[in-house]
Design an enzyme around this catalytic site. Sequence first.
Site, PDB file in Angstrom:
ATOM      1  CE  LYS A 196     160.315 -20.106   8.792  1.00 57.92           C
ATOM      2  NZ  LYS A 196     159.529 -18.922   8.328  1.00 57.92           N
ATOM      3  CE  LYS A 249     158.147 -21.912  11.567  1.00 60.03           C
ATOM      4  NZ  LYS A 249     157.825 -20.723  10.904  1.00 60.03           N
TER       5      LYS A 249
END
Length: 322
Positions: A196, A249
């Site tokens: 992320k 992400k």
Amino acid sequence: MFLSRRPRRNRKNEVIRNLTQEAWLSKNDFIFPVFLCEGTNKKIEIPSMPNIYRFSLDTLLDEINECRNLGIKAFAPFPQIEEILKDSVGTESYNENGLYLRAIREIKKNFPDVVLFTDIALDPYSSDGHDGIVRNGEILNDETLEALGKMALAQAQAGTDCIAPSDMMDGRVGYLRNILDANGYTNVSILAYTAKYASAFYGPFRDALESAPKFGDKKTYQMNPANYKEALLEASLDYEEGADILMVKPALPYLDVIRLLKDNFDIPIAAYNVSGEYAMLKAAIANGWLGEKAIMEALLSIKRAGADIILSYFAKEIAKVL
Ligand code: PBG
């Protein structure tokens, strides 16, 4: 002219194009992130995310039912917590009568066939707007794990199918796996936000939840957007600690990282097509600068890059055309 290879032969009509198509999108690929707020009969559009709403629990149940009928059965709810309920350690996150845990119970009671991926991170509940506990401007790792553990256990008790830690604290997958197992929740899965990144593409999401950091940024826990190999380290750790699914992400600016994880790990890879990616396409389409087909192409690129699962705000509208 003699050409031993004419790749165009495999493109000469739609049937052949379909037979030779390498990646396909299906309704089974999608998890739909949904925003939840307190109150009744609420359906408030997010200004930077046309056609995406903050729902109160009653209207969210209707929305989920509509999506189910379209063939979308997996959801990732995120709560907007009222400012007065926020504190530095996220106490509201394990309040049994709190919005999120009530919602998990209600959704699973009304729709046992629906699968929930519930969020583990402090930011919606934190008066600092950070994913972890803050002391003197520093985000504390190990103290945060304890808070996340309470949150995870409360969500498991409420009936979640899968917890999805989005906080990026070190060691959290193993820590949460142990807590779940020790309490008999061996069947609750973990989708790890593995790679992320500290991205500028989360803006609309933070507007939707009013969860932006009150100071500083998230660079001491989320990954540096310039880094590729470091994603392998994060993935090895999450894998060893027991993650069931690894996630990258955002998605579109990080297709190389999706491919990297897909080629190096034997568990499913998810990608989060985040709020900013949604806003960007929607804005261009609304201006007439791009056609609607850009959506399908963007989602297909995520699949082609190696994602088995896509979290996307396009899930509902794409289900209508799949
Ligand atoms: C925070 C969280 C974020 C998103 C999901 N969980 C934002 C952030 O890290 O600040 C972003 C999702 C999106 O932009 O769609 N735990």
